[in-house]
Design an enzyme around this catalytic site. Structure first.
Site, PDB file in Angstrom:
ATOM      1  N   GLU A   1       1.963 -11.535   6.084  1.00 64.62           N
ATOM      2  CA  GLU A   1       0.947 -10.772   6.843  1.00 64.62           C
ATOM      3  C   GLU A   1       1.402 -10.772   8.295  1.00 64.62           C
ATOM      4  OE1 GLU A   1      -1.486  -9.090   5.702  1.00 64.62           O
ATOM      5  OE2 GLU A   1      -2.020  -9.933   3.739  1.00 64.62           O
TER       6      GLU A   1
ATOM      7  N   HIS B   1       0.819  -1.212   0.000  1.00 77.08           N
ATOM      8  CA  HIS B   1       0.000   0.000   0.000  1.00 77.08           C
ATOM      9  C   HIS B   1       0.848   1.256   0.000  1.00 77.08           C
ATOM     10  CE1 HIS B   1      -3.113  -2.974   0.658  1.00 77.08           C
ATOM     11  NE2 HIS B   1      -2.393  -3.432   1.718  1.00 77.08           N
TER      12      HIS B   1
ATOM     13  N   HIS C   1       2.892  -6.967   4.600  1.00 74.94           N
ATOM     14  CA  HIS C   1       1.528  -6.443   4.802  1.00 74.94           C
ATOM     15  C   HIS C   1       1.066  -6.676   6.224  1.00 74.94           C
ATOM     16  CE1 HIS C   1       0.177  -5.690   0.561  1.00 74.94           C
ATOM     17  NE2 HIS C   1       1.331  -6.366   0.356  1.00 74.94           N
TER      18      HIS C   1
ATOM     19  N   GLU D   1      -2.559   0.440   7.896  1.00 78.47           N
ATOM     20  CA  GLU D   1      -1.642  -0.643   7.539  1.00 78.47           C
ATOM     21  C   GLU D   1      -0.388  -0.153   6.835  1.00 78.47           C
ATOM     22  OE1 GLU D   1      -3.200  -3.458   4.660  1.00 78.47           O
ATOM     23  OE2 GLU D   1      -1.245  -4.398   4.446  1.00 78.47           O
TER      24      GLU D   1
HETATM   25 ZN   LIG Z   1      -1.919  -5.275   2.864  1.00 79.31          ZN
END
Ligand SMILES: [Zn+2]
Length: 1014
Positions: free
Chosen positions: A977, A826, A893, A840
């Protein structure tokens, strides 16, 4: 020759010397008449002498019943035929009362024979006027040979086909005798016909004229130049009282014998006909000294002086409103116009030969017209009826009537019509008929034809259409009508003409010829190609195939005489055929139509491979279907040609749509784009580097060796050369199918992080056989990357797709650090997951920076997709890593459970797994490379293990997925993640500096551990 008598021709002896009695002409004596005639025939067989006799005594005239019907007085000269010593037949045709063609005789006449006519005949021959002459009024005739005394008279409306002119006098031949034509004495004839009223009028008005005619015939003749002369010209006018017409006078009576009608339409007075003396005509207008009358579609003008005022009641046949039909005729002779109102035909005018005249109605042999405002009749056979634009048919009158094609702008003869035949026509075209001539129009001169109703045509084409095929006539072609059961010629098509075909019927070809169905003999023509024809047969020895792809015709091969070939399409004067992967063109004139049934090797679906050959010599193409090789074509030397397949020494091809074979050793087989290997044919084949845009020699390949290639590159092979590419000229190589290469590099690993520079020309060795065999060389000063070191003296490299070894002491080695690409997820407007006021994208970037700091400190090269809060799309991230040739790709992420304060927590990691729903866009070659996928799984597992071990977080495990960043990066890749932002407890850790440090250490340690393996 036209010799026509009026139905009431009267033969009379002049001045009443012969008195006719009705009693003497009895119909009851017909049977006797027959007897006499049979006798007469016998007489004729005895003696047929023709004589002119001058009577010395009066003689009795006998009819065929031998009854005395009159007397001829002495001194008269009479043409006779001697029947026997007693009986003489008077020459001539005699219609007496109702008795037609009566024979008249003299019995025992006392006479002196008139002198021979021979000498005078010669005179006459020299004075023949070969033109017809018509007597519109009665004339008297004098014997040309003997006397100037009139001996007979004839009534009006006789046309003689020719006449003589002797010393300006008209002489005619009638029944073997010759006569002077005397001045007009019409009045006297009428006198004998008991026309008492007229007699008085005529006598009182033309007494002087009569005396002239009667008593001074010779003088009168001298003043009459021809029978067409008008009264105004011969001086009679002086004797007349000129009538004074008022404008209101609508009728006039003709007072002189020949009153000419003039046409003034072109500004000059042109004679076009006569009016008859004693007849009355309506007039249209008064025109000075002239009457204006109707004359066909035009006006006629009549000199007033020859007329007097008259009244309507004098005419029975005035035209009160009958219109012309639209059709007209042209007079072939001077035409007498008759009035039929009295029950018999009475002449009342003449139309001159050559005049065109409108028709009211066609009534069998008679044609009804308006003549000067009166209804008249003319005899049909004496005219040519002109065509009306609506006429559908015409009949040919002359032997050879040419059909012309006018499409070029000039008249070109293309065929003939046949005399006596009738043809439909397409349209009227001025002086021409337009007819059908195949797919064209033909033109036929009208003058050689006449109007017809078409009823005699049995073979009119009522709907058969021409096919799309034509023939060309090899000779003059007769066209036959077959409707009568026998072949009847009805036209000709000239040699060389192209003509449309309706259908074939064995040896006969059915055509439309001028709107009629005809047949021509097939072997006399060359049948042309229809656009739909699929095959052709070659007629000549060497028929060249041309390639037209360059814009000019280049010969590329030959077809064989007698062979039949499919064609791709019709191309004007050419056949388009298949010629390998190209088209060839074959000149039609050297071929003929064929049904293709004789072809046994037609290609019904075999496709060319992606391989071609080049002919090293002129190549014969063979048909193998008959069990023996039969030549059916030639491919020229130097031509490149598509291959269907190899069959040992023979190569199977499609040659003009047929399966053929050519001899393999006579050709050089070319590379297919899909070929994976090549064999080097020459001693030193240079490897070129093209990365600078120009060809730089960097080494060479070895003769006899086989190498994999990366791809086909036009005239070049593209090969792998360690971390670079090289290019090899194809011409020095050959195709090898399915070779086994012991040292082929089947791994995706082409190079490692060892850079070497050749300090001299460097041989590359193959060790797969157990000994060192050189299979190429790297030029001095070239640098490449080795896959790995091999012992202390060797470097293992990829050389043109094969594992090779170079001598390490001959190189200068540099070790290259690994490049790690970190991708903080992102950024910019894309915040990623969010909860509790945290985003995030910020967590991801913070952790990534910590990882970079650790790895950089350990000597690795680390590059990040972003160093700050900016946005990149997913393909840009992977693309950047690919461009940098990074060794691994790690995307970082933070997770979300989709709702705030979720209990879900823990760490999970992903490697790439192919999903057909998500095909690769920028990494087609490598996305699913097994080596990459295998390494990606290893990388993912190692990092996941470290993360759980270091943080004690929930282990959610590793899994495959087709996330874009790990799909589109060409190196081993993973996506981590770090934990759930939606879990309150885990989020508190994720945003803390100390937890982020722990996560970063775990990731960095995992990467380093992975890189130990590779
Ligand atoms: Zn993400």
């Amino acid at each position: 020759m036209r010799f026509r008598f009026s139905v009431f021709l009267i033969f009379l002896f002049f001045l009443g010397i012969l008195t006719l009695s009705d009693e003497n002409v009895s119909a009851s004596t017909l049977s006797d008449q027959k007897d006499i005639r049979s006798t007469s025939t016998e007489f004729q067989s005895e003696n047929m002498a023709h004589l002119s006799i001058q009577l010395n005594q009066d003689a009795v005239v006998l009819n065929s019943n031998m009854d005395g019907i009159g007397t001829i007085y002495k001194n008269q000269i009479i043409p006779v035929t001697k029947i026997n010593d007693e009986l003489y037949e008077i020459q001539g045709r005699f219609d007496i009362g109702t008795q037609y063609d009566e024979k008249l005789y003299l019995k025992d006449p006392v006479f002196t024979e008139a002198p021979s006519v021979t000498g005078r005949n010669d005179v006459l021959k020299e004075n023949l006027i070969d033109d017809s002459i018509t007597f519109n009024e009665g004339v008297t005739l004098s014997s040309f040979f003997q006397s100037t005394t009139p001996v007979l008279s004839i009534d009006s409306c006789i046309t003689f086909s020719s006449y003589y002119k002797v010393q300006n006098q008209i002489v005619i031949q009638w029944n073997n005798s010759f006569y002077y034509v005397n001045p007009i004495n019409h009045e006297l004839v009428e006198d004998t016909q008991d026309s008492t009223k007229q007699e008085k009028e005529i006598t009182s008005e033309t007494e002087e004229d009569n005396s002239l005619s009667l008593y001074s015939p010779q003088e009168s003749l001298n003043t009459v130049p021809s029978v067409r002369s008008t009264g105004t010209q011969n001086g009679v006018k002086k004797l007349m009282d000129i009538q004074n017409f008022n404008a209101s006078d609508n009728y006039f009576e003709v007072t002189e014998v020949f009153v000419t009608v003039y046409d003034n339409s072109d500004g000059t007075l042109r004679p076009v006909g006569y009016l008859n003396k004693g007849q009355v005509y309506p007039r249209i207008g008064d025109f000075g000294d002239w009457h204006q009358i109707k004359f066909g579609k035009k006006y006629g003008y009549v000199w007033k002086a020859a007329t007097k005022v008259a009244n309507a009641y004098q005419i029975k046949n005035e035209n009160k409103g009958v219109n012309n039909s639209g059709r007209s005729f042209t007079a072939n002779t001077n035409l007498t116009v008759y009035d039929n109102t009295g029950g018999s035909l009475v002449p009342f005018g003449t139309i001159f030969k050559g005049e065109k005249y409108p028709i009211i109605a066609n009534l069998g042999d008679w044609i009804q017209i308006d003549f000067s405002g009166r209804i008249g009749y003319i005899y049909g056979p004496a005219v040519t009826v002109d065509f009306s634009t609506n006429d559908k048919y015409f009949k040919v009158l002359e032997d050879i009537v040419t059909i012309y094609d006018n499409s070029s702008g000039s008249l070109v003869p293309v065929g003939y019509l046949t005399k006596g035949q009738v043809y439909p026509r397409v349209s009227d075209f001025g002086d021409w008929h337009q007819i059908k001539f195949g797919n064209r129009y033909g033109y036929v001169w009208k003058a050689a034809t006449t109007v017809d109703n078409g009823n005699s045509i049995k073979n009119e084409n009522r709907g058969l259409l021409n096919s799309d095929r034509s023939f060309t006539a090899n000779q003059s072609l007769t066209v036959y009508d077959n409707t009568g059961g026998v072949l009847t010629p009805f036209g000709t098509i000239n040699k060389g003409e192209k003509y449309a075909i309706i259908s074939y019927l064995g040896d006969w070809i059915q055509i439309d010829f001028s709107g009629r169905i005809g047949y021509i003999y097939g072997p006399a023509v060359t049948v042309g190609f229809s656009p739909n024809d699929k095959y052709f047969k070659v007629l000549e020895d060497i028929v060249t195939i041309y390639d037209n792809s360059s814009g000019s015709l280049v010969p590329v091969g030959y077809l064989t005489k007698g062979q039949v070939y499919p064609r791709v399409s019709d191309f004007g004067d050419w056949h388009q055929i298949k010629f390998g992967n190209r088209y060839g063109y074959v000149w039609k004139a050297a071929t003929t139509v064929d049904n293709g049934n004789s072809i046994k090797n037609e290609n019904r679906g075999l496709l060319n491979s992606d391989r071609s050959f080049t002919a090293n010599q002129s190549l014969t193409v063979y048909d193998n279907t008959g069990g023996v090789l039969t030549p059916f074509g030639v491919i020229n030397k130097g031509e490149k040609y598509a291959i269907i397949s190899y069959l040992g020494d023979w190569i199977q091809i499609d040659f003009s749509g047929r399966i053929g074979y050519i001899y393999g050793p006579a050709v050089t087989v070319g590379f297919s784009p899909n070929d994976k290997y090549f064999k080097v044919l020459e001693d030193i084949v240079t490897i070129y580097d093209n990365s600078s845009g120009s060809l730089v020699p960097v080494g060479y390949l070895t003769k006899g060796q086989v190498y994999p290639r990366v791809s086909d590159f036009g005239d070049w092979h593209k090969i792998q050369l360690s971390n670079k590419y090289g290019y090899i000229w194809k011409a020095a190589t050959a195709v090898v199918s399915n070779p086994y290469i012991a040292n082929e590099n089947r791994s995706s690993v082409k190079f490692g992080n060892i850079l070497f520079k050749a300090l001299q020309n460097l041989s590359v060795y193959d060790t797969s056989s157990g000994s060192l065999i050189s299979f190429g060389e790297i030029n001095m000063n070239q640098t490449y990357r080795a896959i790995s070191e091999y012992g202390s003296d060797w470097l293992k490299i990829d050389f043109s797709g094969r594992i090779g070894y170079v001598y390490k002491p001959a190189t200068e080695v540099t070790y290259i650090s690994k490049t790690i690409f970190l991708d903080p997820g992102h950024g910019g407007h894309d915040s990623g997951a969010a909860d509790g006021g945290y985003l995030e994208k910020n967590i991801n970037l913070s952790v990534a920076k910590k990882v970079k700091s650790i790895l950089t400190g350990r000597g690795y090269t680390v590059i990040m997709s972003r160093e700050d809060d900016t946005y990149l799309d997913l393909y840009e991230r992977a693309g950047k890593a690919n461009q940098l040739n990074a060794d691994i790709f790690v995307s970082i992420h933070t997770n979300s459970a989709g709702k705030s304060s979720s209990p879900v927590n823990g760490i999970e990691s992903y490697y790439y797994e192919y999903d057909p729903e998500y095909p690769s866009k920028i990494n087609v070659d490598m996305h699913n490379n097994p080596e990459r996928v295998s390494r990606s799984i290893t990388l993912t597992k190692i990092i996941q293990e470290k993360l759980i071990s270091y943080t004690g977080a929930t282990n959610r495990g590793v899994d495959g997925a087709s996330f874009a960043v790990i799909r589109e990066s060409k190196m081993p890749a993973t996506l981590i993640e770090l934990g759930f932002i939606t879990n309150n407890n885990e989020r508190q850790k994720l945003v803390s500096n100390s937890y982020q440090d722990t996560l970063a250490r775990a990731i960095a340690d995992g990467i380093v551990e992975y890189l130990k393996h590779y």
